[in-house]
Write a protein that holds these residues in place. Structure first.
Motif, short mmCIF file in Angstrom:
data_model
loop_
_atom_site.label_atom_id
_atom_site.label_comp_id
_atom_site.label_asym_id
_atom_site.label_seq_id
_atom_site.Cartn_x
_atom_site.Cartn_y
_atom_site.Cartn_z
N ASN A 126 47.40 30.87 32.16
CA ASN A 126 47.83 31.66 33.44
C ASN A 126 49.34 32.16 33.18
N LYS A 127 49.87 31.41 32.88
CA LYS A 127 51.58 31.78 32.49
C LYS A 127 51.66 32.77 31.53
N VAL A 128 50.86 32.93 30.63
CA VAL A 128 50.98 33.56 29.39
C VAL A 128 49.91 34.62 29.34
N SER A 129 49.24 34.96 30.62
CA SER A 129 48.08 35.80 30.66
C SER A 129 48.13 37.13 30.09
N TYR A 130 49.43 37.69 30.15
CA TYR A 130 49.82 38.99 29.50
C TYR A 130 49.84 39.14 27.96
N LEU A 131 49.93 38.15 27.20
CA LEU A 131 50.27 37.82 26.02
C LEU A 131 48.51 37.53 25.40
N VAL A 132 47.84 36.87 26.05
CA VAL A 132 46.30 36.24 25.46
C VAL A 132 45.15 36.85 26.27
N LYS A 133 44.19 36.72 25.55
CA LYS A 133 42.75 37.07 25.99
C LYS A 133 41.94 35.93 25.93
N CYS A 134 41.35 35.55 27.06
CA CYS A 134 40.66 34.36 27.22
C CYS A 134 39.06 34.63 27.41
N GLU A 135 38.01 33.69 26.97
CA GLU A 135 36.74 34.12 27.10
C GLU A 135 36.29 32.63 27.38
N GLY A 136 35.31 32.35 28.24
CA GLY A 136 34.77 31.26 28.56
C GLY A 136 33.82 30.67 27.49
#
Length: 62
Positions: free
Chosen positions: A52-62
């Motif tokens: 959440n803190k670096v959400s602008y740098l990473v892509k997340c998939e469940g």
């Protein structure tokens, strides 16, 4: 049958150059070293907070 923890795939999609030091440390803490690298992590509140803190740098998939 053991309870296997859920996993999240996290990919670094933006460079950490020029970002706040604590954000760079979060990216390293997630195990990401280079651009477009993907890691599979356990779905824990601590990991979610770092994502959440670096959400602008990473892509997340469940």
């Amino acid at each position: 049958m053991a309870n296997t923890p859920k996993k999240i795939k996290v990919t670094l999609v933006k460079s950490t150059i020029g970002t706040i030091r604590s954000h760079r440390e979060c990216v390293r803490g997630l195990g990401l070293r280079r651009l477009n690298q993907t890691v599979e992590l356990e779905d824990t509140p601590a990991v979610r907070g770092m994502i959440n803190k670096v959400s602008y740098l990473v892509k997340c998939e469940g």
